[in-house]
Design an enzyme around this catalytic site. Structure first.
Site, mmCIF file in Angstrom:
data_model
loop_
_atom_site.group_PDB
_atom_site.id
_atom_site.type_symbol
_atom_site.label_atom_id
_atom_site.label_comp_id
_atom_site.label_asym_id
_atom_site.label_seq_id
_atom_site.Cartn_x
_atom_site.Cartn_y
_atom_site.Cartn_z
ATOM 1 N N LYS A 137 47.703 -10.357 97.069
ATOM 2 C CA LYS A 137 47.930 -10.967 95.840
ATOM 3 C C LYS A 137 49.459 -9.513 95.580
ATOM 4 O O LYS A 137 49.526 -8.979 96.956
ATOM 5 C CB LYS A 137 47.265 -9.661 94.112
ATOM 6 C CG LYS A 137 47.526 -9.273 94.064
ATOM 7 C CD LYS A 137 47.037 -8.259 93.091
ATOM 8 C CE LYS A 137 48.706 -7.396 91.829
ATOM 9 N NZ LYS A 137 47.399 -6.105 91.689
ATOM 10 N N TYR B 107 46.890 -6.971 99.904
ATOM 11 C CA TYR B 107 47.274 -6.894 98.525
ATOM 12 C C TYR B 107 48.293 -6.183 98.873
ATOM 13 O O TYR B 107 48.232 -4.859 99.686
ATOM 14 C CB TYR B 107 46.149 -6.082 97.374
ATOM 15 C CG TYR B 107 46.467 -5.518 96.189
ATOM 16 C CD1 TYR B 107 47.780 -5.861 95.810
ATOM 17 C CD2 TYR B 107 45.604 -4.416 95.710
ATOM 18 C CE1 TYR B 107 48.227 -5.381 94.875
ATOM 19 C CE2 TYR B 107 45.714 -3.314 94.578
ATOM 20 C CZ TYR B 107 47.399 -3.984 94.251
ATOM 21 O OH TYR B 107 48.191 -3.839 92.262
ATOM 22 N N THR C 230 45.301 -1.433 88.142
ATOM 23 C CA THR C 230 45.068 -0.898 86.586
ATOM 24 C C THR C 230 43.706 -0.110 86.806
ATOM 25 O O THR C 230 43.399 0.984 86.106
ATOM 26 C CB THR C 230 44.824 -1.983 85.659
ATOM 27 O OG1 THR C 230 45.716 -2.515 86.204
ATOM 28 C CG2 THR C 230 43.901 -1.797 84.880
#
Length: 289
Positions: free
Chosen positions: A163, A135, A46
Site C-alpha cells: 500500500k 505499507y 485512518t
C-alpha cells in the site's frame, strides 16, 4: 481484466474524552460491511494506530473480525517503530483469526534499506500462513521503500503486496514495474482509483469510502464499463467528496455523526472542522449517501 479493489480504511471510534468507544467502532464496522467494498483496512492511519495500546488493539481487531470477517476481507495493520512490537501485534491478531496483515515501515528513527528489509523479514516469518502487505508512507514515517527495495522484500515468503500513500502516479508505475507478477499494488490516494489503475495499481485503500462508499462503487463500475462520460461524471463525484473530507479523520467522524452511524471523535491532536466545513460535510453526506 484490471483489478479495481476498494479497501475501506476504517476510523476507530473514541469518546469525546479520548477513551476507546468499542461499541462505536463496532457500529462503524457494521456500516462498512454494507459498503460492497472488497476489503476493510483496520487500525491504519485512518484508525489512528499510533495512539492504540496492545489491549485496545486486541479489542478492536476482535470486534472487526466479528463484524466483518463473514462479509469481506479484513486487513489488520500491525506496523510499529520496531519489529519486536510489530511481530507482537501479528501474534495477537493471528490468535484472533486474522490472516491478512499490513505493516507501515518503522518510524521516528531513520532506517537503512537493510534495516527495513530485516523488519519485513521478521514480519514475513511471523505471519506464517497469512499474507503481508508493505505499507509505505514516507511523508509520515521518514523512511521510504524504493522500488528496488520493494522488489527484494517481495521475494520474502508471504509478502503479497504494497500500500503506497502519498506517492505520485509515476512512483506507483515504478512499483508495478519492479514488483513480480501477481504482486498487489494499492494506492492510498482516494481519488486515484482509475488514474492509478491506468499506471498498474490494483485498487485503492480509501478512508473517505468508509463514510460515503457509493460514489466509489459507482466509479469502479464506470471504469469497468469503459464509458468515458460515465467515468468523468463518477470521478467528479469522488473528487467532490475527497475535496471536502479527504484524509482528515475528524471530518470523517463528523460525517459518520451526520449520517447517524456513531457519535465518534478522534483521540489524536487534530483540529475539529469549523462550522463552514461542517456545512460542506453535511452537503456531501446528503448528496452522496
Amino acid at each position: 481484466m484490471t483489478r479495481r479493489d476498494i479497501l475501506t480504511a476504517i476510523p476507530t471510534a473514541f469518546d469525546a474524552d479520548g477513551s476507546l468507544d468499542l461499541e462505536g467502532s463496532r457500529a462503524i464496522f457494521r456500516y462498512a460491511a454494507r459498503s460492497g467494498n472488497e476489503g476493510a483496512f483496520v487500525l491504519g492511519t485512518t484508525g489512528e494506530f499510533p495512539a492504540i495500546d496492545d489491549r485496545e488493539f486486541r479489542d478492536v481487531v476482535e470486534a472487526a473480525i466479528a463484524e466483518l470477517d463473514d462479509v469481506t476481507r479484513v486487513v489488520v495493520h500491525v506496523g510499529a517503530p520496531s519489529a519486536f512490537e510489530a511481530v507482537r501485534r501479528v501474534r495477537i491478531a493471528r490468535e484472533l483469526g486474522a490472516r491478512e496483515f499490513a505493516a507501515i515501515t518503522p518510524y521516528y528513527f531513520v532506517s537503512s534499506d537493510e534495516a527495513l528489509y530485516a523488519y519485513y523479514a521478521a514480519l514475513s516469518e511471523a505471519v506464517g500462513d497469512g499474507e503481508l502487505y508493505v505499507y509505505n508512507y514516507p511523508k509520515r514515517t521518514g523512511n521510504d521503500v524504493s522500488p528496488e527495495l520493494l522488489a527484494r522484500i517481495a521475494r520474502l515468503p508471504n509478502v503479497v503486496g504494497v500500500k503506497a500513500s502519498e506517492l505520485t502516479l509515476d512512483q506507483i508505475a515504478a512499483y508495478r514495474a519492479a514488483a513480480p507478477d501477481g504482486f498487489v499494488v494499492y494506492t492510498g490516494a482516494d481519488r486515484d482509483l482509475v488514474a492509478a489503475g491506468e499506471r498498474g495499481a490494483d485498487g485503492v485503500v480509501s478512508g473517505v469510502s468508509s463514510v460515503l462508499p457509493k460514489p466509489f462503487r459507482a466509479l469502479a463500475a464506470a471504469a469497468e464499463s469503459g464509458d468515458a462520460d460515465r467515468i468523468a461524471s463518477a470521478q467528479a463525484d469522488v473528487d467532490d467528496i475527497v475535496a471536502i473530507i479527504g484524509g482528515d479523520m475528524p471530518r470523517m467522524r463528523a460525517a459518520l455523526r451526520h449520517l447517524g452511524v456513531v457519535d465518534a471523535h478522534s483521540r489524536m491532536s487534530l483540529d475539529e472542522p469549523d462550522q463552514a466545513a461542517l456545512a460542506e460535510i453535511a452537503r456531501v453526506c446528503d448528496q452522496y449517501a
